[in-house]
Design an enzyme around this catalytic site. Sequence first.
Site, PDB file in Angstrom:
ATOM      1  N   TYR A  50      31.082  39.006  -3.334  1.00 37.61           N
ATOM      2  CA  TYR A  50      31.638  37.672  -3.168  1.00 37.61           C
ATOM      3  C   TYR A  50      32.343  37.592  -1.824  1.00 37.61           C
ATOM      4  O   TYR A  50      33.098  38.500  -1.447  1.00 37.61           O
ATOM      5  CB  TYR A  50      32.614  37.357  -4.304  1.00 37.61           C
ATOM      6  CG  TYR A  50      33.239  35.987  -4.205  1.00 37.61           C
ATOM      7  CD1 TYR A  50      32.454  34.844  -4.349  1.00 37.61           C
ATOM      8  CD2 TYR A  50      34.602  35.830  -3.975  1.00 37.61           C
ATOM      9  CE1 TYR A  50      33.027  33.573  -4.253  1.00 37.61           C
ATOM     10  CE2 TYR A  50      35.181  34.579  -3.890  1.00 37.61           C
ATOM     11  CZ  TYR A  50      34.382  33.452  -4.021  1.00 37.61           C
ATOM     12  OH  TYR A  50      34.947  32.208  -3.920  1.00 37.61           O
ATOM     13  N   ASP A  64      45.003  29.731   3.520  1.00 39.48           N
ATOM     14  CA  ASP A  64      43.761  29.163   2.960  1.00 39.48           C
ATOM     15  C   ASP A  64      43.942  27.659   2.754  1.00 39.48           C
ATOM     16  O   ASP A  64      44.073  27.169   1.638  1.00 39.48           O
ATOM     17  CB  ASP A  64      43.443  29.865   1.636  1.00 39.48           C
ATOM     18  CG  ASP A  64      42.129  29.393   1.028  1.00 39.48           C
ATOM     19  OD1 ASP A  64      41.298  28.823   1.759  1.00 39.48           O
ATOM     20  OD2 ASP A  64      41.942  29.602  -0.186  1.00 39.48           O
ATOM     21  N   ASP A  91      32.055  31.394  -0.594  1.00 40.54           N
ATOM     22  CA  ASP A  91      32.924  30.234  -0.791  1.00 40.54           C
ATOM     23  C   ASP A  91      32.725  29.291   0.399  1.00 40.54           C
ATOM     24  O   ASP A  91      33.110  29.607   1.524  1.00 40.54           O
ATOM     25  CB  ASP A  91      34.368  30.733  -0.868  1.00 40.54           C
ATOM     26  CG  ASP A  91      35.402  29.637  -0.986  1.00 40.54           C
ATOM     27  OD1 ASP A  91      35.030  28.448  -0.995  1.00 40.54           O
ATOM     28  OD2 ASP A  91      36.601  29.979  -1.052  1.00 40.54           O
ATOM     29  N   ASP A  93      34.027  26.243   0.558  1.00 36.12           N
ATOM     30  CA  ASP A  93      35.102  25.241   0.520  1.00 36.12           C
ATOM     31  C   ASP A  93      34.549  23.868   0.070  1.00 36.12           C
ATOM     32  O   ASP A  93      33.882  23.773  -0.941  1.00 36.12           O
ATOM     33  CB  ASP A  93      35.800  25.152   1.876  1.00 36.12           C
ATOM     34  CG  ASP A  93      36.746  26.329   2.121  1.00 36.12           C
ATOM     35  OD1 ASP A  93      37.016  27.075   1.172  1.00 36.12           O
ATOM     36  OD2 ASP A  93      37.195  26.504   3.259  1.00 36.12           O
ATOM     37  N   HIS A 118      29.374  28.126  -3.274  1.00 39.57           N
ATOM     38  CA  HIS A 118      29.962  27.098  -4.131  1.00 39.57           C
ATOM     39  C   HIS A 118      30.713  26.097  -3.272  1.00 39.57           C
ATOM     40  O   HIS A 118      31.295  26.414  -2.233  1.00 39.57           O
ATOM     41  CB  HIS A 118      30.839  27.683  -5.245  1.00 39.57           C
ATOM     42  CG  HIS A 118      32.038  28.458  -4.823  1.00 39.57           C
ATOM     43  ND1 HIS A 118      33.172  27.873  -4.326  1.00 39.57           N
ATOM     44  CD2 HIS A 118      32.300  29.790  -4.851  1.00 39.57           C
ATOM     45  CE1 HIS A 118      34.077  28.788  -4.082  1.00 39.57           C
ATOM     46  NE2 HIS A 118      33.573  29.974  -4.368  1.00 39.57           N
ATOM     47  N   GLU A 120      33.497  22.770  -3.623  1.00 40.53           N
ATOM     48  CA  GLU A 120      34.550  22.343  -4.534  1.00 40.53           C
ATOM     49  C   GLU A 120      34.869  20.861  -4.394  1.00 40.53           C
ATOM     50  O   GLU A 120      34.468  20.219  -3.417  1.00 40.53           O
ATOM     51  CB  GLU A 120      35.804  23.183  -4.313  1.00 40.53           C
ATOM     52  CG  GLU A 120      36.420  23.025  -2.946  1.00 40.53           C
ATOM     53  CD  GLU A 120      37.348  24.179  -2.618  1.00 40.53           C
ATOM     54  OE1 GLU A 120      38.543  23.901  -2.389  1.00 40.53           O
ATOM     55  OE2 GLU A 120      36.896  25.333  -2.565  1.00 40.53           O
ATOM     56  N   CYS A 128      44.378  26.399  -1.578  1.00 42.78           N
ATOM     57  CA  CYS A 128      44.026  27.489  -2.486  1.00 42.78           C
ATOM     58  C   CYS A 128      44.006  26.965  -3.921  1.00 42.78           C
ATOM     59  O   CYS A 128      44.883  26.190  -4.332  1.00 42.78           O
ATOM     60  CB  CYS A 128      45.045  28.618  -2.346  1.00 42.78           C
ATOM     61  SG  CYS A 128      44.880  29.900  -3.614  1.00 42.78           S
ATOM     62  N   ARG A 163      32.339  24.013  -7.845  1.00 42.75           N
ATOM     63  CA  ARG A 163      33.660  24.433  -8.326  1.00 42.75           C
ATOM     64  C   ARG A 163      34.479  23.183  -8.588  1.00 42.75           C
ATOM     65  O   ARG A 163      34.517  22.267  -7.763  1.00 42.75           O
ATOM     66  CB  ARG A 163      34.346  25.300  -7.270  1.00 42.75           C
ATOM     67  CG  ARG A 163      35.816  25.553  -7.560  1.00 42.75           C
ATOM     68  CD  ARG A 163      36.435  26.457  -6.527  1.00 42.75           C
ATOM     69  NE  ARG A 163      37.794  26.049  -6.208  1.00 42.75           N
ATOM     70  CZ  ARG A 163      38.589  26.699  -5.378  1.00 42.75           C
ATOM     71  NH1 ARG A 163      38.156  27.780  -4.760  1.00 42.75           N
ATOM     72  NH2 ARG A 163      39.820  26.259  -5.140  1.00 42.75           N
ATOM     73  N   GLU A 193      37.945  26.380 -11.938  1.00 37.75           N
ATOM     74  CA  GLU A 193      39.058  27.097 -11.331  1.00 37.75           C
ATOM     75  C   GLU A 193      40.346  26.931 -12.124  1.00 37.75           C
ATOM     76  O   GLU A 193      40.626  25.862 -12.679  1.00 37.75           O
ATOM     77  CB  GLU A 193      39.269  26.582  -9.903  1.00 37.75           C
ATOM     78  CG  GLU A 193      40.414  27.240  -9.142  1.00 37.75           C
ATOM     79  CD  GLU A 193      40.214  28.717  -8.876  1.00 37.75           C
ATOM     80  OE1 GLU A 193      40.139  29.496  -9.857  1.00 37.75           O
ATOM     81  OE2 GLU A 193      40.142  29.110  -7.688  1.00 37.75           O
ATOM     82  N   ASN A 215      36.930  33.350 -12.418  1.00 38.08           N
ATOM     83  CA  ASN A 215      37.687  33.866 -11.280  1.00 38.08           C
ATOM     84  C   ASN A 215      38.855  34.701 -11.799  1.00 38.08           C
ATOM     85  O   ASN A 215      39.806  34.171 -12.349  1.00 38.08           O
ATOM     86  CB  ASN A 215      38.197  32.714 -10.415  1.00 38.08           C
ATOM     87  CG  ASN A 215      38.979  33.185  -9.207  1.00 38.08           C
ATOM     88  OD1 ASN A 215      39.036  34.371  -8.908  1.00 38.08           O
ATOM     89  ND2 ASN A 215      39.599  32.248  -8.502  1.00 38.08           N
TER      90      ASN A 215
END
Length: 303
Positions: A50, A64, A91, A93, A118, A120, A128, A163, A193, A215
């Site tokens: 990952y 982040d 990731d 974002d 992914h 989101e 984050c 996500r 998440e 996660n």
Amino acid sequence: MTYLYARTSATAKRAALRAGLKSGELLRLPGAFNPLTARIVQQTGFEGVYVSGGALSAAAGLPDIGLTTLTEVAGWAADIAASTDLPALVDADTGFGEPLNAARTVQRLEDAGLAGCHLEDQVNPKRCGHLDGKTLVTPQDMARRLRGAVAARRDPDFLIMARTDARAVEGLDGAIARAKAYVDAGADAIFPEALADAAEFAAFRAAVDVPLLANMTEFGKGPNLGVDQLRDLGYNLVIYPVTTLRLAMGAVEAGLRRLAADGTAAGLLDTMMTRSRLYEVIDYDQYGRFDGDVAAFTLPSDA
């Protein structure tokens, strides 16, 4: 044949990830914040790697909060993916902007050799997932983001995961409703998440019939569930996004404090990866063999 970097093509890695999701097994993907870590992930027997946006940001000395760019993330992720035969999930974002940006993100990550990504449903720039104060786009806007990503995909095996951060903002029912809408928009899998407890993981599994990712980040809002429990709950993937970075930086900080206090690294040797082990991980000897084989090549006498 002599191989440098991975022996497995990006196409084969994507097929392996898809097959793993259909196998009924739980795929374990520790985070790798650099290529060396990805090699160790492979050598210690995991099913995938990952690439965490939070870990990459931290490794760059940044919070982040959406400061890293597509160019940076794709470049770092390409190096990580190239270093291992395991499929790498990254990731991405928010897709780095609007639906057109998400479309370009998918094609750039395909070209970089990733097995999937992914996207989101936070606003851009994001926060984050385990911090308070998150703001979400509307379900319709996220559906458009996903449609852009899916329409741009050229390799049908490239995994596009949605996500949702809605659990902390709209509650469990809101998160489930969004997840179902994202599947309708074309998402292959869902990453819920910051779920609060095992019961919420079970409720998500009962409501959503595509692969689900858990996660298991440390110091977050959710529980730290073991692989046996996640397997029993019916989850398909589990990530440990920042574990390796936290392990490494904890050791670095402790070691530097002792070096500063002692004035020598002699007392730290038994905590270090040895030179021989490092060379084994990076396959130092194979590079020498490759170089020697090339240096020994000669054209036929009648060329």
